[in-house]
Design an enzyme around this catalytic site. Structure first.
Site, PDB file in Angstrom:
ATOM      1  N   CYS A 113      33.695  80.934  26.681  1.00  0.00           N
ATOM      2  CA  CYS A 113      34.210  80.307  27.916  1.00  0.00           C
ATOM      3  C   CYS A 113      35.727  80.415  28.032  1.00  0.00           C
ATOM      4  CB  CYS A 113      33.784  78.851  27.980  1.00  0.00           C
ATOM      5  SG  CYS A 113      32.008  78.641  27.906  1.00  0.00           S
ATOM      6  N   HIS A 253      38.452  74.918  32.806  1.00  0.00           N
ATOM      7  CA  HIS A 253      37.086  75.427  32.656  1.00  0.00           C
ATOM      8  C   HIS A 253      36.118  74.379  33.208  1.00  0.00           C
ATOM      9  CE1 HIS A 253      33.482  77.073  31.131  1.00  0.00           C
ATOM     10  NE2 HIS A 253      33.381  76.298  30.064  1.00  0.00           N
ATOM     11  N   ASN A 283      28.254  75.380  34.534  1.00  0.00           N
ATOM     12  CA  ASN A 283      29.178  76.044  33.619  1.00  0.00           C
ATOM     13  C   ASN A 283      28.869  77.542  33.605  1.00  0.00           C
ATOM     14  OD1 ASN A 283      30.505  77.099  31.411  1.00  0.00           O
ATOM     15  ND2 ASN A 283      29.989  75.423  30.031  1.00  0.00           N
TER      16      ASN A 283
HETATM   17  N1  COA Z   1      17.996  65.087  31.178  1.00  0.00           N
HETATM   18  C1  COA Z   1      17.667  63.866  30.744  1.00  0.00           C
HETATM   19  N2  COA Z   1      17.972  63.418  29.528  1.00  0.00           N
HETATM   20  C2  COA Z   1      18.640  64.229  28.710  1.00  0.00           C
HETATM   21  C3  COA Z   1      19.008  65.540  29.100  1.00  0.00           C
HETATM   22  C4  COA Z   1      18.645  65.948  30.382  1.00  0.00           C
HETATM   23  N3  COA Z   1      18.975  67.176  30.851  1.00  0.00           N
HETATM   24  N4  COA Z   1      19.668  66.122  28.084  1.00  0.00           N
HETATM   25  C5  COA Z   1      19.716  65.225  27.093  1.00  0.00           C
HETATM   26  N5  COA Z   1      19.098  64.096  27.468  1.00  0.00           N
HETATM   27  C6  COA Z   1      18.904  62.878  26.705  1.00  0.00           C
HETATM   28  C7  COA Z   1      19.010  63.078  25.213  1.00  0.00           C
HETATM   29  O1  COA Z   1      17.790  63.556  24.702  1.00  0.00           O
HETATM   30  C8  COA Z   1      19.357  61.704  24.737  1.00  0.00           C
HETATM   31  O2  COA Z   1      18.174  60.957  24.666  1.00  0.00           O
HETATM   32  P1  COA Z   1      17.924  59.974  23.413  1.00  0.00           P
HETATM   33  O3  COA Z   1      19.058  58.981  23.493  1.00  0.00           O
HETATM   34  O4  COA Z   1      16.584  59.416  23.718  1.00  0.00           O
HETATM   35  O5  COA Z   1      17.989  60.844  22.213  1.00  0.00           O
HETATM   36  C9  COA Z   1      20.196  61.132  25.868  1.00  0.00           C
HETATM   37  O6  COA Z   1      19.930  61.951  27.017  1.00  0.00           O
HETATM   38  C10 COA Z   1      21.690  61.123  25.612  1.00  0.00           C
HETATM   39  O7  COA Z   1      22.035  62.367  25.075  1.00  0.00           O
HETATM   40  P2  COA Z   1      23.502  62.677  24.653  1.00  0.00           P
HETATM   41  O8  COA Z   1      23.535  64.032  24.016  1.00  0.00           O
HETATM   42  O9  COA Z   1      24.090  61.532  23.902  1.00  0.00           O
HETATM   43  O10 COA Z   1      24.216  62.714  26.072  1.00  0.00           O
HETATM   44  P3  COA Z   1      25.728  62.912  26.375  1.00  0.00           P
HETATM   45  O11 COA Z   1      26.218  61.770  27.133  1.00  0.00           O
HETATM   46  O12 COA Z   1      26.491  63.321  25.145  1.00  0.00           O
HETATM   47  O13 COA Z   1      25.697  64.153  27.339  1.00  0.00           O
HETATM   48  C11 COA Z   1      26.088  66.512  27.360  1.00  0.00           C
HETATM   49  C12 COA Z   1      25.182  65.402  26.884  1.00  0.00           C
HETATM   50  C13 COA Z   1      25.526  67.826  26.884  1.00  0.00           C
HETATM   51  C14 COA Z   1      26.119  66.495  28.870  1.00  0.00           C
HETATM   52  C15 COA Z   1      27.530  66.273  26.801  1.00  0.00           C
HETATM   53  O14 COA Z   1      27.467  66.062  25.429  1.00  0.00           O
HETATM   54  C16 COA Z   1      28.437  67.423  27.070  1.00  0.00           C
HETATM   55  O15 COA Z   1      28.731  67.732  28.207  1.00  0.00           O
HETATM   56  N6  COA Z   1      28.943  68.087  26.015  1.00  0.00           N
HETATM   57  C17 COA Z   1      29.799  69.214  26.183  1.00  0.00           C
HETATM   58  C18 COA Z   1      28.939  70.410  26.459  1.00  0.00           C
HETATM   59  C19 COA Z   1      29.707  71.571  26.992  1.00  0.00           C
HETATM   60  O16 COA Z   1      30.570  71.428  27.814  1.00  0.00           O
HETATM   61  N7  COA Z   1      29.345  72.760  26.507  1.00  0.00           N
HETATM   62  C20 COA Z   1      29.917  73.966  26.928  1.00  0.00           C
HETATM   63  C21 COA Z   1      31.290  74.096  26.420  1.00  0.00           C
HETATM   64  S1  COA Z   1      31.987  75.584  26.999  1.00  0.00           S
END
Ligand code: COA
Length: 371
Positions: A113, A253, A283
């Site tokens: 990215c 980004h 993204n």
């Molecule tokens: N829909 C519904 N629930 C979802 C889900 C979805 N698409 N994806 C994950 N969950 C659930 C998880 O399973 C978890 O459930 P649990 O508590 O029962 O285990 C819950 O939601 C919370 O998950 P968590 O990973 O703590 O959520 P978060 O607030 O950290 O958000 C991301 C997840 C991926 C959105 C966040 O971590 C993020 O944006 N990270 C950066 C990713 C990124 O930018 N990557 C590319 C970089 S270039």
């Protein structure tokens, strides 16, 4: 010394749009969850006949049209991508052929990215060094082809698309003034496609395990992104002698609205100065910043001499930032623009491109070549 100015910009995205509600048919998710946690509402997804190369070529055509530059004037094409059409030939070479850029060198750049900012920096340096005067810098991805559509943690985040800029050498100070390129490979496993490379070639087992698709530790990537954005922007501002208040447009980004808002807050930058469009694209990795730049320019949010700061971050781990004084594109008359459009219309490029792809596929897979 020459300065590298951005004189053209464009985007190319697939027609097909997939909304958050559409995803509910594939995984256990909801529009509410995706919007709240990421800010994403929909994303474009490549269809049959579309690939990283076709999207990149569309974006490049538009950028050349804005710049009023013909393909034969291009000295170098750099395509930043993590989803090339093939391991080789490079997607940049495919784009070079599709455009008919017969004088250009071409190569792909892999920094996930952060790739577009890396490529912008490389393009700038070759212009400064005098090795090239016109460089086409593209960020292009078809992440839909490497996403595990059964993994709700990742499949909701990504989209396909391409953005391109034309860099042109000039004695007039300005353009891409400075950049910072960084990497911390110790975090490589946080965001990875483990299979299909030389470490773990594709086998029936790797396919069974979905090792050819994206694996991500979302929380750790989130923490890394918020950690590096503030300090890297401040370091860049120090290098170019700008203050936060002087930034006219911040183009981060487009991964997650919460990451962007947190960076803006810690920098003390009002959201009016932050460009976001991830709601409509998700993204798109290396394509996200150049798509954002193209849209910002189209919407009149970039004026000559504006101070622009871009920052990318992603797999590697990598991150990269650039400070740009927005260029003054060459004035192209209406008739020149129309002629340009007719000469290099997207339809003819597409058909040339498809011919090239068929030719390569014919050679690789032993099928019949068209030509
Ligand atoms: N829909 C519904 N629930 C979802 C889900 C979805 N698409 N994806 C994950 N969950 C659930 C998880 O399973 C978890 O459930 P649990 O508590 O029962 O285990 C819950 O939601 C919370 O998950 P968590 O990973 O703590 O959520 P978060 O607030 O950290 O958000 C991301 C997840 C991926 C959105 C966040 O971590 C993020 O944006 N990270 C950066 C990713 C990124 O930018 N990557 C590319 C970089 S270039």
């Amino acid at each position: 010394m020459k300065y590298a100015h951005i004189v053209g910009w464009g985007k190319g995205v697939p027609q097909r749009v997939m909304t958050n509600n559409d995803l509910r048919a594939l995984v256990d998710t909801s529009d509410e969850w995706i919007r709240e946690r990421t800010g994403i509402g929909s994303r474009h997804v490549a269809g049959e006949g579309e690939s990283t190369c076709t999207l990149a070529t569309d974006a490049a055509m538009r950028a050349l049209e804005v710049a009023g530059i013909s393909p034969s004037q291009i000295d170098l094409i750099i395509v930043a991508t993590a989803t090339p059409d093939y391991a080789f030939p490079s997607t940049a070479s495919l784009v070079q052929d599709a455009l008919g850029a017969d004088r250009a060198g071409a190569y792909d750049l892999s920094a996930a990215c952060s790739g577009f900012v890396y490529a912008l920096s490389m393009g700038t340096d070759v212009i400064r060094a005098g090795s090239a005067n016109t460089v086409l810098v593209i960020g292009a991805e078809t992440l839909s082809r490497v996403v595990n559509w059964k993994d709700r943690n990742t499949c909701v985040l990504f989209g396909d698309g391409a953005g391109a800029v034309v860099l042109s050498g000039s004695d007039q100070p300005g353009g891409v003034l400075s950049s910072i390129l960084r990497s911390d490979g110790s975090g490589g496993d946080l965001l990875i496609i483990p299979g299909g490379g030389s470490a773990q070639p594709t086998t029936a087992d790797t396919l069974e395990r979905n090792d050819h698709t994206i694996r991500m530790n979302g929380r750790e990537v989130y923490k890394f992104a918020t950690r590096v954005m503030d300090r890297t922007v401040r370091e860049l501002l120090h290098k170019v002698g700008w203050t936060v208040e002087q930034i006219d447009l911040f183009v981060p980004h487009q991964a997650n609205i919460r990451i962007i808002e947190s960076a803006a807050k810690s920098l003390g930058l009002p959201m009016e100065k932050v460009f976001t469009n991830l709601e409509h694209y998700g993204n798109t990795s290396a394509a996200s910043i150049p798509i954002a730049i193209a849209e910002a320019a189209e919407q009149g949010r970039l004026r000559p001499n504006d101070k622009v700061v871009m920052i990318g971050f992603g797999a590697g781990l990598t991150w990269a930032a650039a400070a740009v004084t927005w260029g003054q594109p060459k004035l192209v008359s209406r008739s020149q623009r129309t002629a340009q459009r007719l000469r290099y219309n997207v339809t003819s490029v597409r058909s040339r491109l498809l011919r090239s792809l068929r030719r390569i596929e014919g050679k690789v897979f032993g099928g019949r070549s068209e030509d």
